[in-house]
Design a protein around this motif. Structure first.
Motif, PDB file in Angstrom:
ATOM      1  N   LEU A 121       2.804  10.954   6.870  1.00 24.45           N
ATOM      2  CA  LEU A 121       2.272  10.981   5.621  1.00 24.45           C
ATOM      3  C   LEU A 121       1.446   9.773   5.032  1.00 24.45           C
ATOM      4  O   LEU A 121       2.766   8.736   4.725  1.00 24.45           O
ATOM      5  CB  LEU A 121       2.515  11.809   4.303  1.00 24.45           C
ATOM      6  CG  LEU A 121       1.790  12.389   3.214  1.00 24.45           C
ATOM      7  CD1 LEU A 121       1.353  12.979   3.407  1.00 24.45           C
ATOM      8  CD2 LEU A 121       2.810  12.361   1.724  1.00 24.45           C
ATOM      9  N   VAL A 122       0.568   9.043   4.387  1.00 20.73           N
ATOM     10  CA  VAL A 122       0.725   7.809   3.651  1.00 20.73           C
ATOM     11  C   VAL A 122       0.478   8.325   2.189  1.00 20.73           C
ATOM     12  O   VAL A 122      -0.606   9.298   2.105  1.00 20.73           O
ATOM     13  CB  VAL A 122      -0.809   7.280   4.095  1.00 20.73           C
ATOM     14  CG1 VAL A 122      -1.132   6.044   3.418  1.00 20.73           C
ATOM     15  CG2 VAL A 122      -1.450   7.418   5.622  1.00 20.73           C
ATOM     16  N   LEU A 123       0.918   7.780   1.105  1.00 19.82           N
ATOM     17  CA  LEU A 123       1.510   8.256  -0.227  1.00 19.82           C
ATOM     18  C   LEU A 123       1.169   6.605  -1.380  1.00 19.82           C
ATOM     19  O   LEU A 123       0.364   6.350   0.051  1.00 19.82           O
ATOM     20  CB  LEU A 123       3.001   7.194   0.378  1.00 19.82           C
ATOM     21  CG  LEU A 123       3.710   8.486   0.670  1.00 19.82           C
ATOM     22  CD1 LEU A 123       4.870   8.226  -0.151  1.00 19.82           C
ATOM     23  CD2 LEU A 123       3.986   9.434   0.106  1.00 19.82           C
ATOM     24  N   PRO A 124       0.564   7.591  -2.338  1.00 17.41           N
ATOM     25  CA  PRO A 124      -0.291   6.110  -2.682  1.00 17.41           C
ATOM     26  C   PRO A 124       0.569   4.808  -3.259  1.00 17.41           C
ATOM     27  O   PRO A 124       1.480   5.029  -3.238  1.00 17.41           O
ATOM     28  CB  PRO A 124      -0.039   6.730  -4.610  1.00 17.41           C
ATOM     29  CG  PRO A 124      -0.240   8.634  -3.671  1.00 17.41           C
ATOM     30  CD  PRO A 124       1.198   8.582  -3.316  1.00 17.41           C
ATOM     31  N   GLY A 125      -0.203   3.874  -2.465  1.00 15.33           N
ATOM     32  CA  GLY A 125      -0.135   2.571  -2.699  1.00 15.33           C
ATOM     33  C   GLY A 125      -0.263   2.091  -1.099  1.00 15.33           C
ATOM     34  O   GLY A 125       0.249   0.524  -0.759  1.00 15.33           O
ATOM     35  N   GLY A 126      -0.250   3.216  -0.482  1.00 12.96           N
ATOM     36  CA  GLY A 126      -0.205   2.818   0.836  1.00 12.96           C
ATOM     37  C   GLY A 126       0.604   2.981   1.778  1.00 12.96           C
ATOM     38  O   GLY A 126       1.097   3.241   2.875  1.00 12.96           O
ATOM     39  N   LEU A 127       2.246   3.258   0.970  1.00 14.02           N
ATOM     40  CA  LEU A 127       3.202   3.648   2.029  1.00 14.02           C
ATOM     41  C   LEU A 127       3.250   4.944   2.724  1.00 14.02           C
ATOM     42  O   LEU A 127       2.388   5.979   2.438  1.00 14.02           O
ATOM     43  CB  LEU A 127       4.926   3.797   0.651  1.00 14.02           C
ATOM     44  CG  LEU A 127       6.012   3.954   1.348  1.00 14.02           C
ATOM     45  CD1 LEU A 127       5.671   2.967   2.266  1.00 14.02           C
ATOM     46  CD2 LEU A 127       6.646   4.434   0.558  1.00 14.02           C
TER      47      LEU A 127
END
Length: 423
Positions: A364-370
């Motif tokens: 999973l790519v989280l908000p902000g790219g994490l």
């Protein structure tokens, strides 16, 4: 911090819940039917699908994104008020190079009111799939198996002769097209048959009475059938039981001294949290709990999930496993890549939804790219999850004794824990 509801919902996909899996097969045939319609794909999920390789190439490296400090206030709030209507207990371990946070809340047993304990055992459900996948990849590293091998060659007669070739790698990332068995979907049936024993062969035989769902390699459908077949492959290649291979190859070397695979036993050994399921008034064996009723689901057969969901573990042990796995100490780095690779297909029946599962996990790519990877699991009374950034800057292990762990939709208690851990 997470700033949108969409972010929270996305994170839930990784660390809170996967599509519901059937808990108990009905019955499998004692012998093959004398005649059977030729299995053909039940639908074409997307226009002009093209079968991909059994082991797709690795994606670009995850972007270097700063992991936020541990949000202790949000974590405390996520498990506040236990025991409560939605859960009786929770264990949380957040770790990584930015520090750690641990807590336990609630009660281990509604009858005695014994306090929940950080070292208590629990049923880990589909977190088991990470272990099954890891053993298969170990066998690949040992050149005893290839991701390009076919199930038909390795397990002759297991699949109908009319099925197309299904490759080992397609089992691991759920792109095989193998169907699920037809099962009753009611809690009443699950409770009534909770002590029934099933063999892996019976489960798979019941599943493959159905047509293959799609051409292997053209879509993704998360189903326990894939991991059942992977477990049978482990046994065929090694000549030893799946349980022994996971124990000697992973549990003992990693130091997971409080974890085990129960086989046919319905009990949870040693100190553990009891698992309860919400039921309507008048349900067999129901006892009052708050404004409703629950039944104790702690003792139950896990032969209906076997290599897909039978692990019993602790939060500390699962944290050890995640660290060792991501560090390349369980599977050699060259063979570990499929566990961090999502195949380039769409979800079965959803042409606009890209695949989300790797071999054994979810990316999973989280908000902000994490970017985070992890796996969840649910048995009646138990909801568990593990997750981490690939560089182990942040890790999470949780166990929630949810009173509706296998409900469709999101488990809000576990969602709160996951969002707090990565925000």
């Amino acid at each position: 911090m997470m700033k949108t509801a969409a972010a929270g919902l996305a994170l839930a996909t990784l660390l809170v819940g996967a599509p519901a899996q059937a808990a108990t097969p009905t019955s499998a045939p004692t012998s093959a039917p004398t005649s059977r319609p030729t299995p053909t794909p039940t639908s074409t999920p997307c226009p002009a699908p093209t079968a991909g390789p059994a082991h797709p190439s690795a994606p670009p490296a995850d972007p270097p994104v700063q992991v936020p400090p541990i949000n202790e206030a949000a974590l405390r709030e996520s498990i506040a008020g236990l025991p409560a209507a939605d859960a009786t207990a929770a264990i949380v371990r957040v770790g990584g190079r930015k520090g750690s946070w641990r807590a336990v809340r609630g009660v281990a047993d509604l009858a005695t009111k014994r306090k929940a304990a950080a070292g208590a055992r629990f049923r880990a459900g589909s977190v088991t799939k990470m272990f099954t996948t890891a053993v298969v990849l170990q066998l690949v590293a040992e050149r005893r198996l290839s991701l390009d091998d076919t199930v038909q060659d390795r397990l002759p007669g297991l699949l109908p002769a009319s099925y197309p070739e299904v490759r080992v790698g397609q089992l691991l990332d759920h792109t095989s097209g193998l169907p699920a068995p037809a099962v009753p979907g009611t809690l009443e049936y699950a409770y009534r048959t909770r002590f029934k024993k099933w063999t892996p062969e019976e489960y798979v035989a019941l599943a493959v009475r159905n047509p293959i769902e799609f051409t292997p390699g053209t879509a993704q459908h998360y189903l326990n059938t894939n991991t059942f077949v992977a477990g049978l492959l482990i046994e065929r290649v090694t000549g030893r039981s799946y349980e022994r291979e996971v124990t000697t190859r992973i549990l003992r070397p990693v130091g997971m001294k409080d974890s085990y695979l129960p086989g046919a036993s319905v009990r949870v050994r040693g100190p553990h949290h009891e698992g309860y399921q919400s039921v309507p008034e008048g349900f067999d064996d129901a006892v009052p709990y708050g404004d409703g009723y629950v039944v104790n689901m702690t003792e139950t057969s896990v032969t209906s999930t076997w290599a897909s969901g039978d692990l019993i573990s602790t939060a500390a042990d699962l944290e050890k496993f995640v660290r060792a796995l991501f560090s390349g100490k369980v599977v050699p780095p060259a063979q570990l890549e499929p566990m961090f690779t999502v195949p380039d297909v769409t979800m079965f029946g959803a042409c606009d939804q890209p695949a989300v599962y790797t071999s054994g996990m979810t990316r999973l790519v989280l908000p902000g790219g994490l970017v985070a990877y992890g796996k969840t699991g649910a048995r009646y009374g138990y909801s568990a999850g593990v997750g981490a950034t690939r560089d182990l800057e942040r890790t999470l292990v949780y166990s929630v004794n949810s009173t509706d762990a296998k409900a469709s939709g999101q488990n809000q208690r576990a969602l709160g824990i996951a969002v707090a851990a990565f925000s």
